[in-house]
Design a protein around this motif. Structure first.
Motif, PDB file in Angstrom:
ATOM      1  N   UNK A 108       0.841  -1.208   0.000  1.00  0.00           N
ATOM      2  CA  UNK A 108       0.000   0.000   0.000  1.00  0.00           C
ATOM      3  C   UNK A 108       0.875   1.257   0.000  1.00  0.00           C
ATOM      4  N   UNK A 109       1.881   1.264   0.864  1.00  0.00           N
ATOM      5  CA  UNK A 109       2.730   2.453   0.999  1.00  0.00           C
ATOM      6  C   UNK A 109       3.425   2.801  -0.323  1.00  0.00           C
ATOM      7  N   UNK A 110       3.876   1.794  -1.042  1.00  0.00           N
ATOM      8  CA  UNK A 110       4.640   2.089  -2.265  1.00  0.00           C
ATOM      9  C   UNK A 110       3.749   2.248  -3.498  1.00  0.00           C
ATOM     10  N   UNK A 139       8.564   7.984   5.798  1.00  0.00           N
ATOM     11  CA  UNK A 139       8.416   9.443   5.898  1.00  0.00           C
ATOM     12  C   UNK A 139       7.526  10.018   4.797  1.00  0.00           C
ATOM     13  N   UNK A 140       7.684   9.527   3.558  1.00  0.00           N
ATOM     14  CA  UNK A 140       6.938  10.125   2.446  1.00  0.00           C
ATOM     15  C   UNK A 140       5.687   9.340   2.067  1.00  0.00           C
ATOM     16  N   UNK A 141       5.664   8.039   2.392  1.00  0.00           N
ATOM     17  CA  UNK A 141       4.573   7.211   1.863  1.00  0.00           C
ATOM     18  C   UNK A 141       3.667   6.641   2.955  1.00  0.00           C
ATOM     19  N   UNK A 142       3.953   6.973   4.212  1.00  0.00           N
ATOM     20  CA  UNK A 142       3.075   6.540   5.305  1.00  0.00           C
ATOM     21  C   UNK A 142       2.755   7.696   6.261  1.00  0.00           C
ATOM     22  N   UNK A 162      -1.897  12.655   3.208  1.00  0.00           N
ATOM     23  CA  UNK A 162      -2.296  12.409   1.829  1.00  0.00           C
ATOM     24  C   UNK A 162      -1.520  11.303   1.142  1.00  0.00           C
ATOM     25  N   UNK A 163      -0.536  10.720   1.834  1.00  0.00           N
ATOM     26  CA  UNK A 163       0.247   9.651   1.204  1.00  0.00           C
ATOM     27  C   UNK A 163      -0.566   8.349   1.191  1.00  0.00           C
ATOM     28  N   UNK A 164      -0.078   7.382   0.393  1.00  0.00           N
ATOM     29  CA  UNK A 164      -0.817   6.125   0.208  1.00  0.00           C
ATOM     30  C   UNK A 164      -0.996   5.368   1.528  1.00  0.00           C
ATOM     31  N   UNK A 209      -1.067   6.731   4.632  1.00  0.00           N
ATOM     32  CA  UNK A 209      -1.450   7.596   5.772  1.00  0.00           C
ATOM     33  C   UNK A 209      -2.608   7.021   6.596  1.00  0.00           C
ATOM     34  N   UNK A 210      -3.542   6.344   5.926  1.00  0.00           N
ATOM     35  CA  UNK A 210      -4.658   5.731   6.679  1.00  0.00           C
ATOM     36  C   UNK A 210      -4.124   4.720   7.708  1.00  0.00           C
ATOM     37  N   UNK A 211      -3.091   3.990   7.290  1.00  0.00           N
ATOM     38  CA  UNK A 211      -2.504   2.989   8.194  1.00  0.00           C
ATOM     39  C   UNK A 211      -1.835   3.696   9.373  1.00  0.00           C
ATOM     40  N   UNK A 212      -1.130   4.766   9.063  1.00  0.00           N
ATOM     41  CA  UNK A 212      -0.493   5.592  10.102  1.00  0.00           C
ATOM     42  C   UNK A 212      -1.552   6.054  11.111  1.00  0.00           C
ATOM     43  N   UNK A 213      -2.665   6.583  10.585  1.00  0.00           N
ATOM     44  CA  UNK A 213      -3.737   7.068  11.475  1.00  0.00           C
ATOM     45  C   UNK A 213      -4.305   5.940  12.331  1.00  0.00           C
TER      46      UNK A 213
END
Ligand SMILES: [Zn+2]
Length: 283
Positions: free
Chosen positions: A17-19, A82-85, A89-91, A93-97
């Protein structure tokens, strides 16, 4: 220290997902090539974490580039976080949240006190790029705890701080406090280890306590609490004071919170109950 369930997230799927939105295509293609390596590292990580042996993952350190970050794969992998999680707005970010929200009542599981509004890498991503977005390595944490650990890597079993997803020491009252009498009345927090804990676990709880500076953090909370309590107790007879403090200590039960430790220490101090509460305590 304050356990959380391990995130129900598949490491390979999280990485994919991140990439997924990576540009340029050449970088994305390279990150895709690394997927098996990342998934294998995540598997190893989970097994090591479950057996309290993250210090045995040295072979994953600085991989896949070895010590040479300039080769680029390591930077691409840390960039997955840093850029994708983490980035809005990154791919990923939902997982981060989702990981941030997993903290109980928003509290940091490392100190049990601060707001968990950052993600801490249990093994730092700079040393372990392959684990930069491995869910089991991502722990919600408050900023001071995140900064306190920094890029520290455990070299031995004893140097491992507690992992909220894999370690649970909540079944025993290990957080204790002692009072100091005038001229400088104060409260000192410390670890009172279970006699049956292994030397390694005892060292790890101590390590956790000092790494996150919990003695200082908890001592800093005490002043306001005691100022209010001492005002309340003033003028009451000895027996009423003892009953009040014991009732408060009992109400906190066997929790490893600074309040619980404080009230247990107060209840166990004849000096405090008799006259200690009349002292000036900083607030
Ligand atoms: Zn914290």
């Amino acid at each position: 220290m304050w356990p959380l369930p391990e995130p129900a997230l598949d490491a390979r799927a999280v990485y994919a997902t991140c990439i997924s939105k990576t540009r340029p295509a050449k970088v994305k293609a390279r990150l895709r090539q690394l997927e098996d390596t990342v998934a294998a590292a995540a598997d190893e990580y989970e097994k090591a974490a479950a057996t309290a042996s993250l210090h045995n993952l040295k072979h994953l350190e600085d991989q896949p580039d070895g010590n040479d970050m300039s080769k680029g794969d390591n930077k691409k992998l840390t960039g997955c976080y840093t850029s994708r999680m983490a980035r809005n707005g990154s791919a990923g970010r939902e997982i981060y949240n989702q990981l941030i929200k997993s903290a109980r009542r928003g509290r940091c599981p490392l100190c049990g006190h601060g707001f968990a509004d950052t993600i801490d890498h249990q093994l730092p991503k700079i040393a372990y790029p392959l684990l930069a977005v491995t869910p089991a390595n991502l722990v919600p944490a408050c900023l001071p705890c995140n900064k306190a650990k920094g890029e520290a890597v455990p070299a031995t079993a004893e140097e491992q701080t507690l992992h909220p997803y894999f370690d649970d020491v909540t079944d025993y009252v290990w957080l204790a406090a002692r009072l100091t009498a005038p001229p400088e009345p104060g409260v000192t927090f410390f670890v009172d280890p279970h006699p049956d804990w292994s030397p390694t676990l005892t060292a790890r709880v101590q390590r956790h306590f000092t790494t996150y500076k919990l003695a200082r953090l908890y001592a800093a909370q005490v002043g306001t609490e005691l100022a209010a309590l001492n005002d309340y107790l003033r003028g009451k007879p000895y027996r009423a004071i003892l009953d009040e403090i014991q009732a408060r200590a009992t109400s906190y039960g066997t929790r490893n919170s600074w309040q619980a430790a404080l009230y247990r220490a107060l209840a166990a101090s004849p000096w405090y109950v008799k006259s200690g509460y009349l002292n000036e305590w900083d607030d």
